[in-house]
Design a protein around this motif. Structure first.
Motif, PDB file in Angstrom:
ATOM      1  N   ASP A 215      26.694  88.595  34.870  1.00  0.00           N
ATOM      2  CA  ASP A 215      25.610  87.801  34.305  1.00  0.00           C
ATOM      3  C   ASP A 215      24.916  86.998  35.393  1.00  0.00           C
ATOM      4  O   ASP A 215      25.562  86.262  36.141  1.00  0.00           O
ATOM      5  CB  ASP A 215      26.161  86.854  33.233  1.00  0.00           C
ATOM      6  CG  ASP A 215      25.059  86.120  32.492  1.00  0.00           C
ATOM      7  OD1 ASP A 215      24.080  86.775  32.095  1.00  0.00           O
ATOM      8  OD2 ASP A 215      25.182  84.897  32.318  1.00  0.00           O
ATOM      9  N   ALA A 216      23.595  87.112  35.463  1.00  0.00           N
ATOM     10  CA  ALA A 216      22.849  86.423  36.517  1.00  0.00           C
ATOM     11  C   ALA A 216      22.786  84.920  36.300  1.00  0.00           C
ATOM     12  O   ALA A 216      22.649  84.157  37.266  1.00  0.00           O
ATOM     13  CB  ALA A 216      21.433  87.001  36.599  1.00  0.00           C
ATOM     14  N   ASP A 217      22.876  84.467  35.048  1.00  0.00           N
ATOM     15  CA  ASP A 217      22.791  83.031  34.780  1.00  0.00           C
ATOM     16  C   ASP A 217      24.044  82.316  35.274  1.00  0.00           C
ATOM     17  O   ASP A 217      25.156  82.829  35.139  1.00  0.00           O
ATOM     18  CB  ASP A 217      22.617  82.774  33.286  1.00  0.00           C
ATOM     19  CG  ASP A 217      21.227  83.133  32.798  1.00  0.00           C
ATOM     20  OD1 ASP A 217      20.262  82.868  33.536  1.00  0.00           O
ATOM     21  OD2 ASP A 217      21.107  83.677  31.684  1.00  0.00           O
ATOM     22  N   PRO A 218      23.884  81.104  35.788  1.00  0.00           N
ATOM     23  CA  PRO A 218      25.054  80.376  36.306  1.00  0.00           C
ATOM     24  C   PRO A 218      25.961  79.806  35.229  1.00  0.00           C
ATOM     25  O   PRO A 218      27.081  79.396  35.520  1.00  0.00           O
ATOM     26  CB  PRO A 218      24.411  79.240  37.125  1.00  0.00           C
ATOM     27  CG  PRO A 218      23.064  79.041  36.520  1.00  0.00           C
ATOM     28  CD  PRO A 218      22.618  80.391  36.066  1.00  0.00           C
ATOM     29  N   ALA A 219      25.484  79.779  33.977  1.00  0.00           N
ATOM     30  CA  ALA A 219      26.275  79.198  32.882  1.00  0.00           C
ATOM     31  C   ALA A 219      26.150  80.077  31.646  1.00  0.00           C
ATOM     32  O   ALA A 219      25.209  80.864  31.521  1.00  0.00           O
ATOM     33  CB  ALA A 219      25.791  77.781  32.586  1.00  0.00           C
ATOM     34  N   PRO A 220      27.086  79.955  30.698  1.00  0.00           N
ATOM     35  CA  PRO A 220      27.010  80.745  29.465  1.00  0.00           C
ATOM     36  C   PRO A 220      25.820  80.338  28.599  1.00  0.00           C
ATOM     37  O   PRO A 220      25.267  79.249  28.743  1.00  0.00           O
ATOM     38  CB  PRO A 220      28.326  80.413  28.753  1.00  0.00           C
ATOM     39  CG  PRO A 220      29.217  79.819  29.785  1.00  0.00           C
ATOM     40  CD  PRO A 220      28.309  79.140  30.767  1.00  0.00           C
ATOM     41  N   GLY A 221      25.464  81.239  27.675  1.00  0.00           N
ATOM     42  CA  GLY A 221      24.415  80.908  26.708  1.00  0.00           C
ATOM     43  C   GLY A 221      23.236  81.844  26.711  1.00  0.00           C
ATOM     44  O   GLY A 221      22.384  81.771  25.826  1.00  0.00           O
ATOM     45  N   GLY A 222      23.147  82.728  27.711  1.00  0.00           N
ATOM     46  CA  GLY A 222      22.037  83.668  27.758  1.00  0.00           C
ATOM     47  C   GLY A 222      20.694  82.962  27.742  1.00  0.00           C
ATOM     48  O   GLY A 222      20.549  81.831  28.229  1.00  0.00           O
ATOM     49  N   SER A 223      19.698  83.578  27.143  1.00  0.00           N
ATOM     50  CA  SER A 223      18.350  83.013  27.131  1.00  0.00           C
ATOM     51  C   SER A 223      18.239  81.783  26.238  1.00  0.00           C
ATOM     52  O   SER A 223      17.281  81.011  26.371  1.00  0.00           O
ATOM     53  CB  SER A 223      17.345  84.074  26.664  1.00  0.00           C
ATOM     54  OG  SER A 223      17.642  84.524  25.359  1.00  0.00           O
ATOM     55  N   TRP A 224      19.226  81.562  25.362  1.00  0.00           N
ATOM     56  CA  TRP A 224      19.158  80.399  24.471  1.00  0.00           C
ATOM     57  C   TRP A 224      19.120  79.085  25.238  1.00  0.00           C
ATOM     58  O   TRP A 224      18.568  78.090  24.750  1.00  0.00           O
ATOM     59  CB  TRP A 224      20.350  80.404  23.507  1.00  0.00           C
ATOM     60  CG  TRP A 224      20.291  81.526  22.527  1.00  0.00           C
ATOM     61  CD1 TRP A 224      20.965  82.715  22.589  1.00  0.00           C
ATOM     62  CD2 TRP A 224      19.502  81.585  21.341  1.00  0.00           C
ATOM     63  NE1 TRP A 224      20.650  83.506  21.519  1.00  0.00           N
ATOM     64  CE2 TRP A 224      19.752  82.838  20.731  1.00  0.00           C
ATOM     65  CE3 TRP A 224      18.619  80.695  20.727  1.00  0.00           C
ATOM     66  CZ2 TRP A 224      19.132  83.224  19.539  1.00  0.00           C
ATOM     67  CZ3 TRP A 224      18.003  81.072  19.539  1.00  0.00           C
ATOM     68  CH2 TRP A 224      18.270  82.326  18.959  1.00  0.00           C
ATOM     69  N   GLN A 225      19.679  79.052  26.430  1.00  0.00           N
ATOM     70  CA  GLN A 225      19.693  77.798  27.191  1.00  0.00           C
ATOM     71  C   GLN A 225      18.316  77.443  27.757  1.00  0.00           C
ATOM     72  O   GLN A 225      18.132  76.350  28.305  1.00  0.00           O
ATOM     73  CB  GLN A 225      20.725  77.886  28.313  1.00  0.00           C
ATOM     74  CG  GLN A 225      20.520  79.011  29.291  1.00  0.00           C
ATOM     75  CD  GLN A 225      21.750  79.252  30.150  1.00  0.00           C
ATOM     76  OE1 GLN A 225      22.213  78.350  30.847  1.00  0.00           O
ATOM     77  NE2 GLN A 225      22.279  80.469  30.117  1.00  0.00           N
ATOM     78  N   TYR A 226      17.335  78.344  27.593  1.00  0.00           N
ATOM     79  CA  TYR A 226      15.997  78.099  28.127  1.00  0.00           C
ATOM     80  C   TYR A 226      14.950  77.953  27.023  1.00  0.00           C
ATOM     81  O   TYR A 226      13.757  77.876  27.320  1.00  0.00           O
ATOM     82  CB  TYR A 226      15.601  79.247  29.057  1.00  0.00           C
ATOM     83  CG  TYR A 226      16.607  79.492  30.153  1.00  0.00           C
ATOM     84  CD1 TYR A 226      16.840  78.543  31.148  1.00  0.00           C
ATOM     85  CD2 TYR A 226      17.358  80.669  30.179  1.00  0.00           C
ATOM     86  CE1 TYR A 226      17.783  78.757  32.144  1.00  0.00           C
ATOM     87  CE2 TYR A 226      18.296  80.897  31.180  1.00  0.00           C
ATOM     88  CZ  TYR A 226      18.504  79.944  32.154  1.00  0.00           C
ATOM     89  OH  TYR A 226      19.436  80.164  33.133  1.00  0.00           O
ATOM     90  N   MET A 227      15.355  77.932  25.761  1.00  0.00           N
ATOM     91  CA  MET A 227      14.401  77.857  24.655  1.00  0.00           C
ATOM     92  C   MET A 227      13.788  76.464  24.524  1.00  0.00           C
ATOM     93  O   MET A 227      14.305  75.484  25.057  1.00  0.00           O
ATOM     94  CB  MET A 227      15.099  78.226  23.342  1.00  0.00           C
ATOM     95  CG  MET A 227      15.685  79.626  23.309  1.00  0.00           C
ATOM     96  SD  MET A 227      14.405  80.903  23.281  1.00  0.00           S
ATOM     97  CE  MET A 227      15.427  82.389  23.160  1.00  0.00           C
TER      98      MET A 227
END
Length: 363
Positions: A34-46
């Motif tokens: 996973d490229a994101d540094p933390a869990p949550g996928g795109s939801w962390q950017y909504m």
């Protein structure tokens, strides 16, 4: 450094976690990159005010119900991030955050996944990178001339971002054009309109189609499921969710619509330096434009496989790529499984992909 595993899952959002859950049930060795540094996928950017279409119990991944959000409301994005983080830990899924996948290539009887942290050799790959990292903005005439602020759904957070820094005359407000007739366009236009600190113009290519007010994510999933069953049985295409409308009337959207603050104008003909001009010559000044104009599948890492077809999609049978049976795609939309881009809908195609891979590797 090259490491080996049965399956590499590219992407650690909701689809990647659902894939990991079912791969584990099949007894396969796998890793989730996973490229994101933390869990949550795109939801962390909504955006801040985002709410799901359904209650928590109807927005769950396989094996674990999403806990209800305090207050009994439909969950916000932060609640979903917490749920996905807990899901990852609860099942001990081997997710490597902060690992960017650059390419997937064929190599003999397997697939090689190249990352910024070395190489993985696997017998199969499941790609679950979604669309959030590939926002689409149409080539509208004059877009490069507009001197105001332009942003996409991925950049929008809250109405306060459009408040003036004290340089506006008393009583004046920022003028914002929101472009897009889908859920994100309606929700962001409503968010700005209800806040009242910006003058909002909502622009759509066709008149907005609101679903009936009693339709939520549960009903949409049922409609998508009925369409899948009809197609599997050789019956006529029911049209699925698209036959009902484009916009779920979540409470803020209903409030803005019923207050007369969510009336859409037709699409403008071009942008100017100071705003937008319509075909009849009318012009609206704008300080900012929010493009809620959708996304494209993030598939650049699969380019070495040479599988892309019309509209940038890869032809699939279910989730399996027709041109490469060791590759499965999950969570990009109905072309990779009915409702597979939703929390509740991704479980079934994830299960099917894991079973198909288990059969492939067992032959």
């Amino acid at each position: 450094m090259t490491r080996h595993t049965d399956v590499v899952v590219v992407g650690g959002g909701q689809a990647g976690l659902a894939a990991g859950y079912h791969l584990r049930r099949q007894g396969l060795d796998f890793v989730v990159l996973d490229a994101d540094p933390a869990p949550g996928g795109s939801w962390q950017y909504m955006w801040d005010s985002l709410r799901l279409f359904s209650p928590a119990e109807h927005s769950s991944l396989p094996g674990r119900l999403m806990p209800a959000q305090p207050g009994g409301t439909c969950p916000g994005a932060g609640h979903v991030v917490a749920y996905l983080s807990d899901y990852e830990k609860r099942y001990g899924l081997p997710v490597q955050h902060g690992t960017r996948v650059d390419a997937v290539r064929r190599d003999g009887g397997g697939l090689v996944t190249e990352t910024d942290d070395g190489t993985w050799r696997a017998r199969a790959v499941i790609s679950t990178t979604g669309t959030w990292s590939r926002p689409f903005v149409p080539a509208v005439p004059g877009r490069g001339l507009f001197t105001g602020r332009q942003l996409h759904t991925v950049n929008y957070r809250c109405p306060a971002d459009f408040a003036g820094p004290g340089d506006l005359p008393a009583g004046d407000r920022r003028s914002v054009i929101v472009v897009g007739g889908g859920n994100s366009g309606a929700q962001i236009a409503a968010d700005l309109a209800l806040d009242g600190n910006a003058e909002v113009t909502w622009v759509t290519r066709r008149p907005p189609r609101f679903l009936p007010d009693d339709i939520d994510g549960r009903a949409l999933f049922d409609v998508a499921t009925a369409r899948r069953r009809a197609l599997e049985q050789g019956d006529g295409d029911t049209g699925g969710v698209a036959s009902l409308g484009d916009i779920v009337a979540v409470p803020p959207v209903r409030a803005a619509r019923d207050a007369g603050r969510l009336s859409a104008k037709p699409m403008f003909a071009r942008l100017t330096a100071t705003g937008a001009r319509w075909a009849d010559g009318s012009h609206i000044r704008a300080d900012a434009i929010v493009w809620c104009t959708g996304f494209r599948p993030a598939l650049a890492h699969l380019a070495p496989l040479g599988l892309r077809g019309p509209r940038g999609h890869i032809a699939t049978d279910g989730t399996r790529a027709l041109g490469e049976p060791r590759l499965h795609l999950l969570g990009y939309g109905d072309w990779t499984g009915p409702a597979s881009a939703t929390l509740i809908g991704v479980g079934r195609p994830a299960r099917d992909a894991a079973r198909d891979i288990a059969r492939l590797l067992g032959d």
